[in-house]
Design a protein around this motif. Structure first.
Motif, PDB file in Angstrom:
ATOM      1  N   GLY A  38      -1.324  12.350  20.847  1.00 30.64           N
ATOM      2  CA  GLY A  38      -2.105  13.545  21.125  1.00 30.64           C
ATOM      3  C   GLY A  38      -1.469  14.814  20.584  1.00 30.64           C
ATOM      4  N   GLU A  39      -0.519  14.670  19.660  1.00 27.17           N
ATOM      5  CA  GLU A  39       0.149  15.819  19.058  1.00 27.17           C
ATOM      6  C   GLU A  39      -0.565  16.197  17.759  1.00 27.17           C
ATOM      7  OE1 GLU A  39       4.311  14.902  18.631  1.00 27.17           O
ATOM      8  OE2 GLU A  39       4.373  13.996  20.627  1.00 27.17           O
ATOM      9  N   PRO A  40      -0.455  17.463  17.359  1.00 24.07           N
ATOM     10  CA  PRO A  40      -1.130  17.865  16.116  1.00 24.07           C
ATOM     11  C   PRO A  40      -0.504  17.233  14.883  1.00 24.07           C
ATOM     12  CG  PRO A  40       0.089  19.714  17.071  1.00 24.07           C
ATOM     13  CD  PRO A  40       0.217  18.568  18.029  1.00 24.07           C
ATOM     14  N   CYS A  41      -1.323  17.107  13.839  1.00 27.55           N
ATOM     15  CA  CYS A  41      -0.856  16.578  12.558  1.00 27.55           C
ATOM     16  C   CYS A  41       0.174  17.545  11.968  1.00 27.55           C
ATOM     17  CB  CYS A  41      -2.039  16.426  11.602  1.00 27.55           C
ATOM     18  SG  CYS A  41      -1.593  15.829   9.967  1.00 27.55           S
ATOM     19  N   VAL A  42       1.304  17.013  11.531  1.00 30.86           N
ATOM     20  CA  VAL A  42       2.356  17.857  10.957  1.00 30.86           C
ATOM     21  C   VAL A  42       2.281  17.906   9.428  1.00 30.86           C
ATOM     22  CG1 VAL A  42       3.920  17.582  12.917  1.00 30.86           C
ATOM     23  CG2 VAL A  42       4.044  15.973  11.005  1.00 30.86           C
ATOM     24  N   GLN A  43       1.371  17.152   8.840  1.00 31.78           N
ATOM     25  CA  GLN A  43       1.212  17.115   7.380  1.00 31.78           C
ATOM     26  C   GLN A  43      -0.234  17.418   6.995  1.00 31.78           C
ATOM     27  OE1 GLN A  43       3.482  16.537   5.005  1.00 31.78           O
ATOM     28  NE2 GLN A  43       5.193  15.618   6.067  1.00 31.78           N
ATOM     29  N   GLU A  44      -0.877  18.308   7.721  1.00 28.56           N
ATOM     30  CA  GLU A  44      -2.314  18.519   7.537  1.00 28.56           C
ATOM     31  C   GLU A  44      -2.697  18.826   6.087  1.00 28.56           C
ATOM     32  OE1 GLU A  44      -5.916  20.876   9.722  1.00 28.56           O
ATOM     33  OE2 GLU A  44      -4.001  20.672  10.740  1.00 28.56           O
ATOM     34  N   GLN A  45      -1.888  19.578   5.368  1.00 33.34           N
ATOM     35  CA  GLN A  45      -2.206  19.929   3.983  1.00 33.34           C
ATOM     36  C   GLN A  45      -2.036  18.742   3.030  1.00 33.34           C
ATOM     37  OE1 GLN A  45      -3.715  22.756   3.275  1.00 33.34           O
ATOM     38  NE2 GLN A  45      -3.529  23.241   5.441  1.00 33.34           N
ATOM     39  N   LYS A  46      -1.242  17.755   3.437  1.00 33.52           N
ATOM     40  CA  LYS A  46      -0.987  16.592   2.587  1.00 33.52           C
ATOM     41  C   LYS A  46      -1.718  15.340   3.064  1.00 33.52           C
ATOM     42  CE  LYS A  46       3.542  18.087   1.045  1.00 33.52           C
ATOM     43  NZ  LYS A  46       4.951  17.726   0.953  1.00 33.52           N
ATOM     44  N   ARG A  47      -2.337  15.417   4.212  1.00 34.58           N
ATOM     45  CA  ARG A  47      -3.011  14.262   4.810  1.00 34.58           C
ATOM     46  C   ARG A  47      -4.105  13.748   3.875  1.00 34.58           C
ATOM     47  NH1 ARG A  47      -5.052  16.059  10.101  1.00 34.58           N
ATOM     48  NH2 ARG A  47      -6.860  16.824   8.988  1.00 34.58           N
ATOM     49  N   MET A  89       1.825   9.692   5.363  1.00 35.88           N
ATOM     50  CA  MET A  89       2.746  10.770   5.001  1.00 35.88           C
ATOM     51  C   MET A  89       3.888  10.875   6.013  1.00 35.88           C
ATOM     52  SD  MET A  89       1.844  11.896   2.096  1.00 35.88           S
ATOM     53  CE  MET A  89       2.934  13.296   1.972  1.00 35.88           C
ATOM     54  N   CYS A  90       3.599  10.527   7.249  1.00 36.33           N
ATOM     55  CA  CYS A  90       4.625  10.549   8.298  1.00 36.33           C
ATOM     56  C   CYS A  90       5.019   9.106   8.610  1.00 36.33           C
ATOM     57  CB  CYS A  90       4.085  11.195   9.566  1.00 36.33           C
ATOM     58  SG  CYS A  90       3.553  12.904   9.341  1.00 36.33           S
ATOM     59  N   GLU A  91       6.216   8.936   9.085  1.00 35.06           N
ATOM     60  CA  GLU A  91       6.657   7.599   9.490  1.00 35.06           C
ATOM     61  C   GLU A  91       5.745   7.063  10.581  1.00 35.06           C
ATOM     62  OE1 GLU A  91       8.589   4.316   8.786  1.00 35.06           O
ATOM     63  OE2 GLU A  91       9.072   6.141   7.687  1.00 35.06           O
ATOM     64  N   GLU A  92       5.328   7.958  11.494  1.00 35.02           N
ATOM     65  CA  GLU A  92       4.422   7.599  12.577  1.00 35.02           C
ATOM     66  C   GLU A  92       3.441   8.735  12.793  1.00 35.02           C
ATOM     67  OE1 GLU A  92       5.204   6.388  17.042  1.00 35.02           O
ATOM     68  OE2 GLU A  92       6.631   5.443  15.676  1.00 35.02           O
ATOM     69  N   CYS A  93       2.151   8.443  12.775  1.00 31.11           N
ATOM     70  CA  CYS A  93       1.130   9.470  12.981  1.00 31.11           C
ATOM     71  C   CYS A  93       1.237  10.011  14.409  1.00 31.11           C
ATOM     72  CB  CYS A  93      -0.265   8.890  12.738  1.00 31.11           C
ATOM     73  SG  CYS A  93      -1.588  10.119  12.849  1.00 31.11           S
ATOM     74  N   LYS A 112       0.829  -1.204   0.000  1.00 24.70           N
ATOM     75  CA  LYS A 112       0.000   0.000   0.000  1.00 24.70           C
ATOM     76  C   LYS A 112       0.865   1.255   0.000  1.00 24.70           C
ATOM     77  CE  LYS A 112      -4.107  -1.785   2.344  1.00 24.70           C
ATOM     78  NZ  LYS A 112      -4.918  -1.698   3.575  1.00 24.70           N
ATOM     79  N   LYS A 113       1.928   1.218   0.784  1.00 29.39           N
ATOM     80  CA  LYS A 113       2.828   2.375   0.865  1.00 29.39           C
ATOM     81  C   LYS A 113       3.487   2.628  -0.495  1.00 29.39           C
ATOM     82  CE  LYS A 113       5.047   3.906   4.746  1.00 29.39           C
ATOM     83  NZ  LYS A 113       5.968   3.831   5.876  1.00 29.39           N
ATOM     84  N   ILE A 114       3.890   1.575  -1.164  1.00 29.87           N
ATOM     85  CA  ILE A 114       4.486   1.703  -2.501  1.00 29.87           C
ATOM     86  C   ILE A 114       3.448   2.273  -3.470  1.00 29.87           C
ATOM     87  CG2 ILE A 114       5.365   0.382  -4.480  1.00 29.87           C
ATOM     88  CD1 ILE A 114       6.685  -1.501  -2.321  1.00 29.87           C
ATOM     89  N   HIS A 115       2.227   1.759  -3.409  1.00 31.16           N
ATOM     90  CA  HIS A 115       1.147   2.261  -4.268  1.00 31.16           C
ATOM     91  C   HIS A 115       0.914   3.751  -4.009  1.00 31.16           C
ATOM     92  CE1 HIS A 115      -2.773   1.948  -6.457  1.00 31.16           C
ATOM     93  NE2 HIS A 115      -3.036   2.977  -5.668  1.00 31.16           N
TER      94      HIS A 115
END
Length: 183
Positions: A134-143, A125-129, A92-95
């Motif tokens: 409980g931390e904010p998403c660091v890739q919100e625009q790409k999520r 998008m991140c190695e680990e969500c 899935k990650k490769i796809h």
């Protein structure tokens, strides 16, 4: 950008098939959300791209229907064990990476860059969500979210696009979509 050019570029990039369809032809089955809630994949409540954080089935359908067109990508990949979660997650990650690269190349050649992705698995998008911590998403625009979170009937989509959805013991099919041409 011409539909034939998008399909040819996707197939050159390594997808088994690609097709362009109207979003009006996508079918949504809101009861599919129960599969997310059963949490077989372990991402429910653990990934910002997954339920319950991604939105209700109605909200997800409304997001999709803001666009007129969808380019559908299909990969068909040999697999040692279709039930090996680690192996299928890697496929899935490769796809997903192949989808991102292909759409980026298509954008450079004129595809609408204000589109939206629907992928074959949870956002990676991140190695680990950051959600479980409980931390904010660091890739919100790409999520992104997956077909299941959007409650898109992948079998009907595949049939409409003349794609084989068959999963057997040694081949796995995955799908992703790039929505474009905002209404």
């Amino acid at each position: 950008m011409r539909e034939e050019d998008m399909i040819a570029a996707a197939e050159e990039a390594g997808f088994a098939k690609a097709a362009v369809m109207s979003t009006e032809d996508l079918e949504f089955e809101h009861e599919f959300r129960m599969f997310c809630e059963q949490n077989e994949c372990g991402n429910y409540g653990n990934n910002y791209g997954c339920p319950p954080y991604c939105g209700t089935p109605e909200e997800m359908e409304n997001r999709v229907m803001q666009y007129k067109k969808a380019v559908v990508f299909q990969s068909r990949t040999p697999v040692n064990n279709i039930f090996d979660d680690a192996e299928t997650k890697q496929i899935k990650k490769i796809h997903t990476r192949m989808t991102l690269r292909t759409v980026e190349a298509l954008r450079k050649n004129g595809l609408d860059d204000n589109g939206m992705y629907v992928m074959c698995g949870p956002c990676n998008m991140c190695e680990e969500c950051k959600m479980p911590a409980g931390e904010p998403c660091v890739q919100e625009q790409k999520r992104f979210s997956c077909l299941s979170a959007y409650c898109i009937d992948a079998a009907k989509m595949a049939k409409h696009c003349n794609m084989d959805m068959q999963w057997n013991g040694d081949i796995v099919s995955f799908f992703s979509i790039y929505l474009y041409d905002k209404k």
